[in-house]
Enzyme design. Structure first.
Site, short mmCIF file in Angstrom:
data_model
loop_
_atom_site.label_atom_id
_atom_site.label_comp_id
_atom_site.label_asym_id
_atom_site.label_seq_id
_atom_site.Cartn_x
_atom_site.Cartn_y
_atom_site.Cartn_z
N VAL A 24 5.16 -4.31 -3.98
CA VAL A 24 6.02 -4.08 -2.81
C VAL A 24 7.33 -3.44 -3.28
CG1 VAL A 24 5.03 -5.97 -1.50
CG2 VAL A 24 7.01 -6.40 -2.94
N SER B 184 5.74 -3.87 -9.26
CA SER B 184 7.05 -3.40 -8.80
C SER B 184 8.02 -3.41 -9.98
CB SER B 184 7.60 -4.32 -7.72
OG SER B 184 6.68 -4.46 -6.67
N GLN C 41 17.73 6.23 -9.58
CA GLN C 41 19.03 5.68 -9.20
C GLN C 41 18.97 4.15 -9.10
OE1 GLN C 41 21.59 7.69 -6.59
NE2 GLN C 41 21.99 5.90 -5.35
N ARG D 236 12.64 9.99 -0.77
CA ARG D 236 13.64 8.96 -1.11
C ARG D 236 14.65 9.49 -2.13
NH1 ARG D 236 9.67 3.94 -2.19
NH2 ARG D 236 8.30 5.67 -2.76
N CYS E 76 13.05 5.73 -7.87
CA CYS E 76 13.27 4.87 -9.04
C CYS E 76 14.55 5.10 -9.82
CB CYS E 76 12.09 5.01 -9.99
SG CYS E 76 10.63 4.20 -9.37
N LEU F 211 14.96 8.87 -18.96
CA LEU F 211 14.51 10.12 -18.31
C LEU F 211 15.63 10.68 -17.44
CD1 LEU F 211 10.90 9.02 -17.34
CD2 LEU F 211 11.51 10.79 -19.00
N ALA G 104 0.84 -1.20 0.00
CA ALA G 104 0.00 0.00 0.00
C ALA G 104 0.87 1.25 0.00
CB ALA G 104 -0.91 0.00 1.23
N GLY G 105 1.85 1.27 -0.93
CA GLY G 105 2.80 2.38 -0.96
C GLY G 105 2.42 3.45 -1.95
N ARG H 61 0.57 1.91 8.29
CA ARG H 61 0.26 2.43 6.97
C ARG H 61 -1.19 2.15 6.58
NH1 ARG H 61 4.68 2.36 2.06
NH2 ARG H 61 4.77 4.60 2.08
C1 UDX Z 1 6.89 0.96 -5.94
C2 UDX Z 1 7.42 -0.32 -6.55
O1 UDX Z 1 7.06 -1.39 -5.79
C3 UDX Z 1 8.89 -0.18 -6.79
O2 UDX Z 1 9.45 -1.36 -7.29
C4 UDX Z 1 9.02 0.87 -7.79
O3 UDX Z 1 10.33 0.98 -8.23
C5 UDX Z 1 8.56 2.16 -7.15
O4 UDX Z 1 7.26 2.05 -6.75
P1 UDX Z 1 6.51 2.19 -3.75
O5 UDX Z 1 5.05 1.96 -3.84
O6 UDX Z 1 7.01 3.55 -4.04
O7 UDX Z 1 7.27 1.17 -4.68
O8 UDX Z 1 7.12 1.63 -2.42
P2 UDX Z 1 6.63 1.84 -0.95
O9 UDX Z 1 5.94 3.15 -0.84
O10 UDX Z 1 7.80 1.52 -0.10
O11 UDX Z 1 5.50 0.72 -0.76
C6 UDX Z 1 5.72 -0.64 -0.68
C7 UDX Z 1 4.82 -1.22 0.41
O12 UDX Z 1 4.89 -2.63 0.38
C8 UDX Z 1 5.17 -0.78 1.83
O13 UDX Z 1 4.07 -0.15 2.42
C9 UDX Z 1 5.53 -2.09 2.53
O14 UDX Z 1 5.13 -2.13 3.88
C10 UDX Z 1 4.77 -3.11 1.70
N1 UDX Z 1 5.30 -4.47 1.79
C11 UDX Z 1 6.62 -4.71 1.59
C12 UDX Z 1 4.43 -5.51 2.07
O15 UDX Z 1 3.24 -5.31 2.29
N2 UDX Z 1 4.93 -6.79 2.13
C13 UDX Z 1 6.23 -7.06 1.95
O16 UDX Z 1 6.65 -8.22 2.02
C14 UDX Z 1 7.11 -5.99 1.67
C1 UDX Z 2 9.90 8.56 -12.27
C2 UDX Z 2 9.33 8.39 -13.69
O1 UDX Z 2 9.07 9.67 -14.26
C3 UDX Z 2 8.08 7.55 -13.65
O2 UDX Z 2 7.60 7.33 -14.97
C4 UDX Z 2 8.38 6.22 -12.99
O3 UDX Z 2 7.22 5.44 -12.87
C5 UDX Z 2 8.96 6.44 -11.60
O4 UDX Z 2 10.12 7.29 -11.69
P1 UDX Z 2 9.30 10.07 -10.18
O5 UDX Z 2 10.60 9.61 -9.64
O6 UDX Z 2 8.09 9.99 -9.34
O7 UDX Z 2 8.95 9.30 -11.52
O8 UDX Z 2 9.44 11.62 -10.60
P2 UDX Z 2 10.05 12.38 -11.86
O9 UDX Z 2 9.09 13.43 -12.22
O10 UDX Z 2 10.49 11.48 -12.93
O11 UDX Z 2 11.32 13.13 -11.24
C6 UDX Z 2 12.48 12.43 -10.81
C7 UDX Z 2 13.54 13.40 -10.38
O12 UDX Z 2 14.09 14.11 -11.48
C8 UDX Z 2 13.05 14.47 -9.40
O13 UDX Z 2 13.98 14.67 -8.38
C9 UDX Z 2 12.93 15.69 -10.26
O14 UDX Z 2 13.04 16.88 -9.54
C10 UDX Z 2 14.09 15.49 -11.22
N1 UDX Z 2 13.93 16.22 -12.50
C11 UDX Z 2 12.93 15.88 -13.35
C12 UDX Z 2 14.83 17.23 -12.82
O15 UDX Z 2 15.74 17.55 -12.06
N2 UDX Z 2 14.67 17.88 -14.01
C13 UDX Z 2 13.67 17.58 -14.90
O16 UDX Z 2 13.61 18.23 -15.96
C14 UDX Z 2 12.76 16.55 -14.54
#
Ligand code: UDX
Ligand code: UDX
Length: 465
Positions: free
Chosen positions: A91, A132, A279, A347, A277, A228, A11-12, A40
């Site tokens: 997750v 994920s 890095q 993050r 994502c 990107l 539920a992230g 959460r």
């Molecule tokens: C997601 C994707 O899963 C990740 O691979 C992608 O690169 C970015 O987006 P995100 O939703 O941002 O991740 O992660 P997070 O907000 O940390 O949520 C994951 C959730 O899964 C957490 O709330 C954690 O508690 C839960 N979790 C983790 C479970 O319920 N079971 C597990 O075994 C591990």
């Molecule tokens: C990214 C991807 O865009 C999305 O499609 C994928 O599912 C998850 O990873 P996110 O990390 O949520 O999404 O945000 P994004 O808008 O891509 O920005 C990433 C980082 O790049 C931020 O720190 C943002 O400030 C930076 N950024 C983005 C710049 O410094 N310059 C830009 O022109 C665009």
């Protein structure tokens, strides 16, 4: 297969908003989002919609409409898996912090736990959807676990990577550029793909739903993020050159972005990209390339990360250098801590590294961010383990008011591009600061002329004059 119940594990930032939008657009499907983190789940169930664990513009209204109707949040993972014909795995897959591939490969521990749990609980056929971001060929690992430990139930594994960006998640989910679904090329695989296509087709035009084999789908997610991030590192590399030559990176961005082959998006110079994502996915790509012996491919993509580290480092170096080569005992105000605007997610935020560098120089930092809570900020610093918890708390203070954060500061550093920073009373801020009053705009959002007229010494990333 007729889908009446969906379960989403995790539920992230991805699972929560994605399921909320599916629930909104598919009132005929009952969706249960489960998580092992009870706090959460409680937050998702909070009556006060301002307390949802994920802040995304527009999400509160969707949760208000769907929660209790066909969207449910629960910690009863087994029950939700058992009832569902389709299970999304959403997750987190952090970079490994131990063993082989440490610092590079994705840690698939949670994915494997989910697969084992599904295998244990499932009594009828299910479609498993990977949300994920995963290394290529993870689907086959999930399938192997399911097939070998299950109760003779048939599973189909689909890859359905999420492309939403935080801060615009709702908009991206409601109106995606494309939805990508990867599956087996067998007749059963194609049937499963069609089931998921039909769900998205409730609101996404058919021509924007594309289907591929599983490996293409998994690799496309890594590739999209790498491209990107590479654009950001490319423009950031130019920002340093602009500063040396007197060019303006914003003018360069505009000039190149009007070339329709290049396009205008993702050309904003910044203090460095962050987020969960970019890095992680590039490191993962580098690791995969190396594991196939493709060293040139690995080096090529690794440079995107190295450039990003350099951009953060040179931002903090520039602050120290400009403040007469010492920031020891000087107060520096941070406007913004989130990795981008309109999210409470921190993050990999550039602010963390910049703060750590300045704390090494014994600066005193006061942080204001409109959405990030104090404990998150301290947790981010503690995770780096550079100094003791007590020292972090002594040197860095979190303020609830931006004017208070800036009071008596020698310099302000803008780390996140929150819109509200543009509308502050900059005269008032100037009066309350030490002189000369410096601003280091790591996002290039403030007005140079206005600030210089007030009396600030203003540095904007990528501008040489
Ligand atoms: C997601 C994707 O899963 C990740 O691979 C992608 O690169 C970015 O987006 P995100 O939703 O941002 O991740 O992660 P997070 O907000 O940390 O949520 C994951 C959730 O899964 C957490 O709330 C954690 O508690 C839960 N979790 C983790 C479970 O319920 N079971 C597990 O075994 C591990
Ligand atoms: C990214 C991807 O865009 C999305 O499609 C994928 O599912 C998850 O990873 P996110 O990390 O949520 O999404 O945000 P994004 O808008 O891509 O920005 C990433 C980082 O790049 C931020 O720190 C943002 O400030 C930076 N950024 C983005 C710049 O410094 N310059 C830009 O022109 C665009």
């Amino acid at each position: 297969m007729n889908i009446q119940n969906i379960c989403c594990i995790g539920a992230g930032y991805v699972g929560g908003p994605t399921m909320a939008v599916i629930a909104l657009k598919c009132p005929h499907i009952r969706i249960t989002v489960v998580d092992i983190n009870e706090a959460r789940i409680n937050a998702w169930n909070n009556d006060d919609l301002n307390k949802l664990p994920v802040f995304e513009p527009g999400l509160d209204n969707i949760v208000k409409e769907t929660r209790g109707r066909n969207l449910f949040f629960s910690t009863d993972v087994d029950k939700a898996i058992d009832e569902a014909e389709m299970v999304f795995i959403s997750v987190n897959t952090p970079t490994k912090t131990y063993g082989k591939g440490k610092g590079m490969a994705a840690d698939l521990k949670y994915i494997e736990l989910c697969a084992r749990q599904i295998a244990r609980v499932a009594k009828q056929d299910k479609i498993i959807v990977e949300k994920s971001t995963l290394p290529v060929r993870t689907a086959s690992a999930i399938k192997s676990i399911l097939d070998n430990t299950g109760n003779n139930v048939a599973f189909q594994i689909l890859s359905n990577p999420e492309f939403l960006a935080e801060g615009t998640a709702v908009k991206d989910l409601l109106n995606p550029d494309r939805v990508l679904i990867g599956g087996d090329t067998t007749p059963e695989g194609e049937k499963a793909i069609q089931v998921l296509v039909d769900i998205y087709a409730n609101w996404v035009p058919k021509e924007r739903i594309i289907t591929t084999n599983v490996w293409s789908s998994e690799l496309s997610k890594l590739t999209a993020n790498a491209f990107l991030a590479q654009r950001v590192s490319s423009i950031n590399a130019m920002s340093e050159l602009c500063e040396k030559t007197g060019a303006d990176v914003n003018e360069v961005s505009k000039a190149i972005g009007m070339d329709s082959r290049i396009g205008p998006k993702f050309l904003k110079a910044s203090v460095g990209f962050g987020g969960s994502c970019f890095q992680k996915d590039i490191l993962n790509l580098v690791y995969i390339a190396k594991s196939y012996g493709l060293n040139e491919v690995a080096d090529y993509w690794e440079q995107v990360i190295l450039m990003n580290e350099h951009q953060k480092q040179r931002f903090s170096d520039n602050i120290v250098k400009t403040l007469y080569n010492t920031v020891s005992g000087k107060k520096i105000a941070f406007l913004g801590w989130a990795f981008k605007k309109d999210t409470n997610d921190t993050r990999e935020s550039a602010a963390i590294r910049v703060a750590d560098n300045l704390l090494n120089e014994q600066a005193e930092i006061a942080v204001f961010d409109p959405k990030v809570v104090e404990e998150r900020i301290y947790a981010d610093l503690e995770f780096l383990d550079t100094r003791s918890i007590q020292e972090n708390r002594k040197l860095l203070k979190v303020k609830k008011d931006p004017y208070e954060a800036c009071e008596n500061a020698h310099a302000i550093a803008v780390l996140t591009e929150w819109d509200e920073f543009k509308t502050y009373d900059w005269n008032k801020i100037y009066k309350s600061m030490q002189k000369p009053a410096f601003i280091f705009d790591g996002r290039g959002i403030l007005n140079k002329t206005d600030l210089e007229n007030i009396g600030f010494v203003y540095y904007k990333i990528g501008t040489g004059n």
